[in-house]
Design an enzyme around this catalytic site. Structure first.
Site, mmCIF file in Angstrom:
data_model
loop_
_atom_site.group_PDB
_atom_site.id
_atom_site.type_symbol
_atom_site.label_atom_id
_atom_site.label_comp_id
_atom_site.label_asym_id
_atom_site.label_seq_id
_atom_site.Cartn_x
_atom_site.Cartn_y
_atom_site.Cartn_z
ATOM 1 N N SER A 1 0.839 -1.198 0.000
ATOM 2 C CA SER A 1 0.000 0.000 0.000
ATOM 3 C C SER A 1 0.870 1.243 0.000
ATOM 4 O O SER A 1 1.951 1.258 0.601
ATOM 5 C CB SER A 1 -0.906 0.023 1.233
ATOM 6 O OG SER A 1 -1.618 1.240 1.295
ATOM 7 N N TYR B 1 -2.522 0.238 10.009
ATOM 8 C CA TYR B 1 -2.576 -0.345 8.662
ATOM 9 C C TYR B 1 -1.256 -0.095 7.928
ATOM 10 O O TYR B 1 -0.670 -1.009 7.357
ATOM 11 C CB TYR B 1 -3.755 0.233 7.875
ATOM 12 C CG TYR B 1 -3.857 -0.312 6.474
ATOM 13 C CD1 TYR B 1 -4.402 -1.567 6.240
ATOM 14 C CD2 TYR B 1 -3.400 0.423 5.392
ATOM 15 C CE1 TYR B 1 -4.487 -2.077 4.956
ATOM 16 C CE2 TYR B 1 -3.486 -0.080 4.106
ATOM 17 C CZ TYR B 1 -4.023 -1.329 3.893
ATOM 18 O OH TYR B 1 -4.103 -1.829 2.618
#
Length: 156
Positions: free
Chosen positions: A50, A60
Site C-alpha cells: 500500500s 494499517y
C-alpha cells in the site's frame, strides 16, 4: 520432489496471513535446468502492499511496512532457488470496496489530483502489474516494491 514439498510446507508456515495467495508444490514440468545443472523453480511471491507505507497511516500502514521488510528477507532467502518475491503497492484505486464509500467527493477529487496521471487507479492496473511480475520478463526482479499509484509517490 520430497524436498520441494517440505519446502512448500515451510513456506506456508512462514507466510503471514493474507500476505500471499498460495504457495503450490510445483509439478516436475515447472522446473527448469539452468547453467551448471542447478534446478530452478518457476515460482513467484507477489504481495499487495500500500502507498500508506510512505504516508503514515497508523496500524494499517505499519502492518504494510512490516510486510515490505519481510519481503526483502524472503527475496534473499528464496532467490537462490529461482523464486522471486515482490510487492505491488497501489495508491488510490477507485471501484473497490477498500474505501467502502467513506470518501467524500472532495477527498476523492484531492486524491486523484495528487497523481501525475490525474485519474484514479483501477483494479486492472493492479492486475497488470501482478501479471508482469509473474511473467518470465520479471525473472531478475526481486525484493522490490512496484508502486502503482499514478505518480502520487515517486522513487528515484
Amino acid at each position: 520432489m520430497a524436498g520441494v514439498r517440505r519446502r512448500d510446507a515451510e513456506l506456508r508456515r512462514r507466510t503471514p496471513p493474507r500476505s500471499a495467495q498460495e504457495f503450490r508444490t510445483p509439478e516436475y514440468s515447472s522446473e527448469q535446468k539452468v547453467s551448471g545443472g542447478n534446478r530452478q523453480l518457476n515460482w513467484v511471491v507477489i504481495t499487495i502492499g500500500s502507498i500508506t507505507v510512505d504516508k503514515g497511516a497508523g496500524a494499517y500502514g505499519a502492518a504494510k511496512a512490516a510486510v515490505a521488510t519481510w519481503n526483502i528477507d524472503l527475496a534473499a532467502e528464496l532467490g537462490p532457488e529461482g523464486i522471486t518475491a515482490n510487492i505491488v503497492s497501489p495508491g488510490y484505486i477507485g471501484d473497490t470496496e477498500f474505501f467502502r464509500d467513506i470518501l467524500t467527493d472532495e477527498r476523492r477529487d484531492a486524491m486523484i489530483e495528487s497523481t501525475s496521471t490525474k485519474r484514479a487507479g483501477t483494479p486492472e492496473d493492479i492486475a497488470a502489474a501482478v501479471f508482469f511480475l509473474a511473467s518470465s520478463g520479471a525473472r531478475q526482479i526481486t525484493g522490490q516494491v512496484l508502486a502503482v499509484n499514478g505518480g502520487e509517490r515517486t522513487s528515484r
